[in-house]
Design an enzyme around this catalytic site. Structure first.
Site, PDB file in Angstrom:
ATOM      1  N   ASP A  35      50.001  86.434   7.166  1.00  0.00           N
ATOM      2  CA  ASP A  35      50.816  87.651   7.142  1.00  0.00           C
ATOM      3  C   ASP A  35      52.273  87.337   6.821  1.00  0.00           C
ATOM      4  OD1 ASP A  35      48.679  89.201   7.801  1.00  0.00           O
ATOM      5  OD2 ASP A  35      49.180  89.402   9.916  1.00  0.00           O
ATOM      6  N   LYS A  57      51.209  91.440   5.437  1.00  0.00           N
ATOM      7  CA  LYS A  57      51.199  92.619   6.296  1.00  0.00           C
ATOM      8  C   LYS A  57      52.494  92.783   7.083  1.00  0.00           C
ATOM      9  CE  LYS A  57      47.876  94.043   8.766  1.00  0.00           C
ATOM     10  NZ  LYS A  57      46.823  94.130   9.794  1.00  0.00           N
ATOM     11  N   MET A 171      57.004  97.522  16.644  1.00  0.00           N
ATOM     12  CA  MET A 171      56.947  98.242  15.357  1.00  0.00           C
ATOM     13  C   MET A 171      57.493  99.668  15.484  1.00  0.00           C
ATOM     14  SD  MET A 171      53.134  96.998  14.161  1.00  0.00           S
ATOM     15  CE  MET A 171      52.391  97.576  15.703  1.00  0.00           C
TER      16      MET A 171
END
Length: 514
Positions: A35, A57, A171
């Site tokens: 990632d 990602k 996030m």
């Protein structure tokens, strides 16, 4: 033959937080699917021969859709490969690790999960925020701050407020305002301490501490970059008292270290202990000369040498490896005196039970040659097993001795390396690297090969000695030289420069205490 998949958590970024099991599994990988949030130092641990697949990602930004990632893991395992799915943080904490195992499980692909250190715990810790404290809370709640575009939050803010525990939102930077408003609407005290923590465990770590009612405005005023996490709770009030990472002398400094590919970098470790974020570039690779007849002939007359001279730890290692293959040991060297160019070579010799008879006061080829010349009376036979591109100052000094016989034997070649995982050229062009550390002229040349097209005037180079500095100067770098040609002296120079030039005070640690 069916392969196997390992879901490995890479931690928040600091390679010291990558688990021992994770590293051991990664070293055996044939395919690595990684990632964007995996730290650069961890990426550098990926084996050279492994196939590397970047799925990139990040929140709302995927190079490859999740379904395709799942399929890649299955396909590579069906090829009989050892596949590592390398994920930032922990694979089962908002890492969609469970989804990736579903397809493998349906096809009876064997797999293992290697947990990682989650940013939800590590990043607050690096900012002096204990997520639990008996005086403030008795629970911790980790919540995804990510939501689908255009849809309301599916979070029970009232339940979170009732827990009276520490809340960590991952996030959630883009929705900070909505998160704070949701908590306030659910009855949270407006003066509840809250923090946003940017790029924790890296040189770009930054902390803003305010309250739930003021944090959004503080972030607008001061600015924040992703990735970042949000922490809400009374424990945030302890950040100013308990902060430790930013107090390390090199915290906030990002240093590039060049090294031979096969060597573990002691310099990198020393810099990390001082708080620097270190990017290791394996700029050169050394390889023993195969079927080295010239060295084998020297072994046949090893008892005739008055001096054996070593100019690098690599030279020491390869010499003794070749001796072992020839059925010889250190007893064969009993009649010779041993010289080493510096402490690195001397330490390598001690591993074989040998204490160097001579180490020059200045760790350079010319100084070593002069020191040897002063020890010789004339007629000596000297063996120098070293790199095929060895410095000639040593030879020029020794030739001043009457009737000296010099066997300058190449024992290994040096190759310049480049890698594709990290764009070092872009790192320098964007000013993200404070200093590059060079411990030999060959690593300077290797670096130059790896970053072709770079404006070298953008490189601030700290060099171990005169020859290394000369190589960097020739490229137009900004250069500084350590007082002594030792790792500790280089480290001292880096620390001095970072303090004088204020790398650690460049805004990376800007804080706002409520």
């Amino acid at each position: 033959m069916t392969g196997k998949v390992w879901l490995v958590g890479a931690g928040p970024s600091d390679p010291g937080l990558f688990t021992l099991k994770g590293r051991a599994v990664l070293e055996q990988a044939q395919v690595v699917v990684y990632d964007a949030l995996v730290g650069q130092a961890v990426l550098n641990m990926i084996p050279e021969k492994a196939e590397r697949i970047n799925v990139g990602k990040r929140a709302s930004n995927h190079l490859m859709p999740q379904e395709e990632i799942n399929q890649v893991l299955l396909d590579k395992a069906m090829e009989g490969k050892r596949v590592v799915r390398l994920k930032g943080g922990d694979p089962f904490l908002f890492g969609r690790g469970g989804e990736e195992l579903e397809l493998l499980s349906r096809h009876q692909i064997p797999y293992e999960v290697v947990p990682g250190v989650t940013s939800a715990l590590a990043v607050p810790a690096y900012n002096g925020i204990p997520v639990t404290h008996r005086d403030f809370c008795s629970s911790l709640h980790i919540v995804t701050g990510h939501k689908k575009k255009g849809e309301p939050y599916n979070i029970d803010f009232e339940a979170l407020v009732r827990t009276k525990g520490t809340l960590v939102f991952l996030m959630g930077v883009s929705a900070l305002g909505e998160i704070c408003q949701g908590l306030l609407a659910a009855g949270m005290q407006p003066d509840m301490p809250a923090a946003i923590l940017q790029k924790g465990t890296t040189a770009d770590q930054k902390r803003i501490v305010a309250t739930v009612s003021t944090l959004s405005e503080e972030v607008k005023r001061q600015g924040i970059e992703t990735p970042a996490i949000i922490v809400v709770g009374w424990v945030c009030s302890l950040a100013g008292e308990f902060a430790w990472y930013e107090k390390l002398p090199l915290s906030g400094c990002r240093i590039l270290v060049t090294r031979p590919k096969e060597l573990i970098s002691q310099m990198a470790q020393k810099l990390r202990e001082k708080g620097a974020e270190v990017l290791e570039l394996p700029a050169i690779r050394t390889e023993a000369i195969a079927d080295n007849m010239a060295l084998k002939e020297c072994f046949l007359r090893i008892g005739s040498y008055d001096w054996i001279v070593f100019t690098s730890p690599t030279g020491v290692r390869i010499f003794f490896e070749e001796m072992d293959q020839a059925g010889m040991d250190v007893r064969s060297l009993a009649h010779a005196r041993i010289a080493a160019i510096g402490t690195g070579s001397a330490k390598a010799l001690k591993k074989h039970g040998i204490v160097a008879d001579l180490i020059p006061p200045v760790y350079e080829g010319g100084a070593l040659g002069e020191a040897l010349r002063n020890e010789c009376l004339g007629g000596e036979r000297i063996l120098i097993p070293r790199a095929s591109i060895g410095n000639q100052e040593l030879i020029e000094e020794l030739k001043k001795v009457d009737s000296v016989v010099i066997d300058d034997i190449a024992t290994y070649h040096t190759y310049y390396e480049s890698q594709t995982l990290i764009d070092e050229r872009a790192e320098f062009e964007s000013g993200k690297v404070d200093y590059a550390v060079f411990t030999s002229a060959s690593t300077v040349r290797g670096f130059a090969e790896a970053v072709k097209g770079l404006d070298f005037s953008k490189v601030r180079a700290v060099c171990i000695g005169r020859q290394t500095k000369a190589a960097a100067d020739a490229l137009g770098m900004q250069t500084w030289m350590a007082e002594k040609a030792t790792m500790d002296s280089v480290l001292k120079k880096v620390e001095q420069l970072c303090l004088e030039h204020g790398a650690a005070a460049s805004g990376r640690h800007e804080t706002e205490e409520f």
